[in-house]
Design a protein around this motif. Sequence first.
Motif, PDB file in Angstrom:
ATOM      1  N   GLN A 404       0.829  -1.204   0.000  1.00 42.71           N
ATOM      2  CA  GLN A 404       0.000   0.000   0.000  1.00 42.71           C
ATOM      3  C   GLN A 404       0.864   1.255   0.000  1.00 42.71           C
ATOM      4  OE1 GLN A 404      -3.519   0.210  -0.236  1.00 42.71           O
ATOM      5  NE2 GLN A 404      -2.811   2.282  -0.743  1.00 42.71           N
ATOM      6  N   LEU A 405       1.931   1.260   0.826  1.00 43.43           N
ATOM      7  CA  LEU A 405       2.834   2.415   0.867  1.00 43.43           C
ATOM      8  C   LEU A 405       3.505   2.634  -0.486  1.00 43.43           C
ATOM      9  CD1 LEU A 405       4.489   1.934   4.368  1.00 43.43           C
ATOM     10  CD2 LEU A 405       3.036   3.846   3.668  1.00 43.43           C
ATOM     11  N   ALA A 406       3.935   1.545  -1.114  1.00 42.65           N
ATOM     12  CA  ALA A 406       4.573   1.653  -2.434  1.00 42.65           C
ATOM     13  C   ALA A 406       3.588   2.192  -3.464  1.00 42.65           C
ATOM     14  CB  ALA A 406       5.114   0.292  -2.866  1.00 42.65           C
ATOM     15  N   ALA A 407       2.350   1.708  -3.393  1.00 46.68           N
ATOM     16  CA  ALA A 407       1.329   2.184  -4.335  1.00 46.68           C
ATOM     17  C   ALA A 407       1.016   3.658  -4.105  1.00 46.68           C
ATOM     18  CB  ALA A 407       0.057   1.340  -4.192  1.00 46.68           C
ATOM     19  N   ASP A 408       0.964   4.062  -2.834  1.00 44.33           N
ATOM     20  CA  ASP A 408       0.699   5.472  -2.517  1.00 44.33           C
ATOM     21  C   ASP A 408       1.813   6.365  -3.074  1.00 44.33           C
ATOM     22  OD1 ASP A 408      -1.618   4.804  -1.240  1.00 44.33           O
ATOM     23  OD2 ASP A 408      -0.782   4.939   0.799  1.00 44.33           O
ATOM     24  N   TYR A 409       3.055   5.906  -2.920  1.00 45.00           N
ATOM     25  CA  TYR A 409       4.139   6.760  -3.405  1.00 45.00           C
ATOM     26  C   TYR A 409       4.189   6.760  -4.932  1.00 45.00           C
ATOM     27  CZ  TYR A 409       8.000   9.822  -2.560  1.00 45.00           C
ATOM     28  OH  TYR A 409       8.769  10.959  -2.483  1.00 45.00           O
ATOM     29  N   ASP A 410       3.854   5.643  -5.550  1.00 45.28           N
ATOM     30  CA  ASP A 410       3.734   5.623  -7.017  1.00 45.28           C
ATOM     31  C   ASP A 410       2.710   6.665  -7.454  1.00 45.28           C
ATOM     32  OD1 ASP A 410       5.572   3.598  -7.272  1.00 45.28           O
ATOM     33  OD2 ASP A 410       4.072   1.994  -7.432  1.00 45.28           O
ATOM     34  N   LEU A 412       1.791   9.357  -5.837  1.00 46.55           N
ATOM     35  CA  LEU A 412       2.310  10.703  -5.620  1.00 46.55           C
ATOM     36  C   LEU A 412       3.266  11.100  -6.739  1.00 46.55           C
ATOM     37  CD1 LEU A 412       2.736  13.291  -4.042  1.00 46.55           C
ATOM     38  CD2 LEU A 412       4.423  12.076  -2.633  1.00 46.55           C
ATOM     39  N   GLU A 413       4.151  10.206  -7.112  1.00 46.32           N
ATOM     40  CA  GLU A 413       5.087  10.527  -8.193  1.00 46.32           C
ATOM     41  C   GLU A 413       4.344  10.762  -9.504  1.00 46.32           C
ATOM     42  OE1 GLU A 413       9.051   9.002  -8.547  1.00 46.32           O
ATOM     43  OE2 GLU A 413       8.708   7.598  -6.901  1.00 46.32           O
ATOM     44  N   ASP A 414       3.311   9.969  -9.757  1.00 44.29           N
ATOM     45  CA  ASP A 414       2.509  10.179 -10.974  1.00 44.29           C
ATOM     46  C   ASP A 414       1.821  11.545 -10.918  1.00 44.29           C
ATOM     47  OD1 ASP A 414       3.231   7.715 -11.928  1.00 44.29           O
ATOM     48  OD2 ASP A 414       1.374   6.704 -11.291  1.00 44.29           O
ATOM     49  N   ARG A 415       1.351  11.912  -9.749  1.00 45.28           N
ATOM     50  CA  ARG A 415       0.658  13.196  -9.604  1.00 45.28           C
ATOM     51  C   ARG A 415       1.645  14.358  -9.791  1.00 45.28           C
ATOM     52  NH1 ARG A 415      -3.150  14.624  -4.397  1.00 45.28           N
ATOM     53  NH2 ARG A 415      -4.004  16.617  -5.148  1.00 45.28           N
ATOM     54  N   ILE A 416       2.837  14.198  -9.243  1.00 47.44           N
ATOM     55  CA  ILE A 416       3.869  15.225  -9.443  1.00 47.44           C
ATOM     56  C   ILE A 416       4.177  15.375 -10.924  1.00 47.44           C
ATOM     57  CG2 ILE A 416       6.323  15.732  -9.089  1.00 47.44           C
ATOM     58  CD1 ILE A 416       6.050  14.483  -6.302  1.00 47.44           C
TER      59      ILE A 416
END
Length: 486
Positions: A404-410, A412-416
Amino acid sequence: MSEASAPHAADRRELTAAQRNAVAELLRVSPVADELGHRFVRAGHELHLVGGSVRDALLGRLGDDLDFCTDAHPDETLRIIKGWAESIWETGREFGTIGAQRDGLRLEITTFRAESYDQVTRNPVVEYGTNLDEDLKRRDFTINAMAVSLPDHRFTDPHGGLDDLSAKVIRTPGTPRESFGDDPLRMLRAARFAAQLRFAVHPDVHTAMSRMAADLDRITAERIRDEFTKLLCGDDPITGLRLLVDTGLAERFLPELTGLKLEIDEHAQHKDVYEHTLTVVENAVSYEEEGCDFILRMAALMHDVGKPATKAAAPDGRVSFHHHEVVGARLTKARMKALRYPKDVTAQVTALVALHLRFYGYGRGEWTDSAVRRYVADAGELLPRLHKLTRSDCTTRNRRKAAQLAADYDALEDRIARIAAEEDLARVRPDLDGNAIMELLGVPPGPVVGRAWKHLKEQRLEHGPLDRDAAEAELLRWARAEGLIA
């Protein structure tokens, strides 16, 4: 010797012969060393490739820096290499060392040394020696106490360095107590070589390091800093760090690391913060793309050092470390300053420590585009490292939580990336520059311009880009509210 052990011994002898031949071959294909050897012999002197150069040649990792020793004193060395070396430097002359460059190789030629320490001051008392054996005996470890004479390629190994190299063990030529008493920095060098070479220290060396750790206080911060940096940038920094903590050496110059052993990580009750930190460092190493990124590794090492000072237990027994990133950043800055790290390096590591928790909470869906812009703006050029540090900080054994943490950061990076495609996030600046602000408000350069610029930047972060008319309208609205215009 039993029959069962005989083949192993034979293999050992063959390996030794192969290693010796490797040194001779490396010297053969690098004629500079032989040319230099011939010049010294014609002048009536000896020349030997020594120390780390021989060790690295045996390991098949000889670089462009070669270390030599000779019975010639610095003045005579200068006379011998003048006209042959492409460049010469004398910065190490007071220690008997003359530097030179030839065909892309950096050469350091040092007169035989028989230096000693008075075991009180921090600097060696340098005395010139008279022979190779005496010079090798004073060296830190057996693996650095081998020599290849030039130009005849005679191999000298009076302290069993070749056997220790094969066994991957770090041992001193004499007793560890005598060696470390002469130069306490050698204890830190032992940990550094363990990290760089993936070697183990001999039990006697480990014992002496533990008993003599306090002697490290005699060494200057700059020398400790340089050795520690090499350790952290080693192929296996975890081994080196564990050795520093287990022997008590870390307590002398990096007590925050030892202090982590006392704190339990609220994210993973199965291990303490010390073990978590070592795992984060290991993870950070795996994210490096090319060579050692010291700033990333140091941030990974220091990211949780604020936890001991912020630990709190709730009535239900849960442990928290509120604002440990703020305290950790302050401790990191102070520690790196004490170790004399450059200000820019210290600032970058400190910023990463301060920012490393910012991501947590993103998965709850509370972040607006404005929060994303601020995340990017606050990280600035450190954003790629912050990405790696944040991902490295996920050490939970709960696979679902980790995923879940990895997916959340993915996400965030996509949103950035999406917002960056629409806006220039790499350079978030106000929509009006200083000249436009002065012209519109009719003010000269000064504090008012700075305040206006800061306000417009906040608007840019909060709302994204404004067109010219909207930016000017916002500036005038702010100026009226501040009483700057009617």
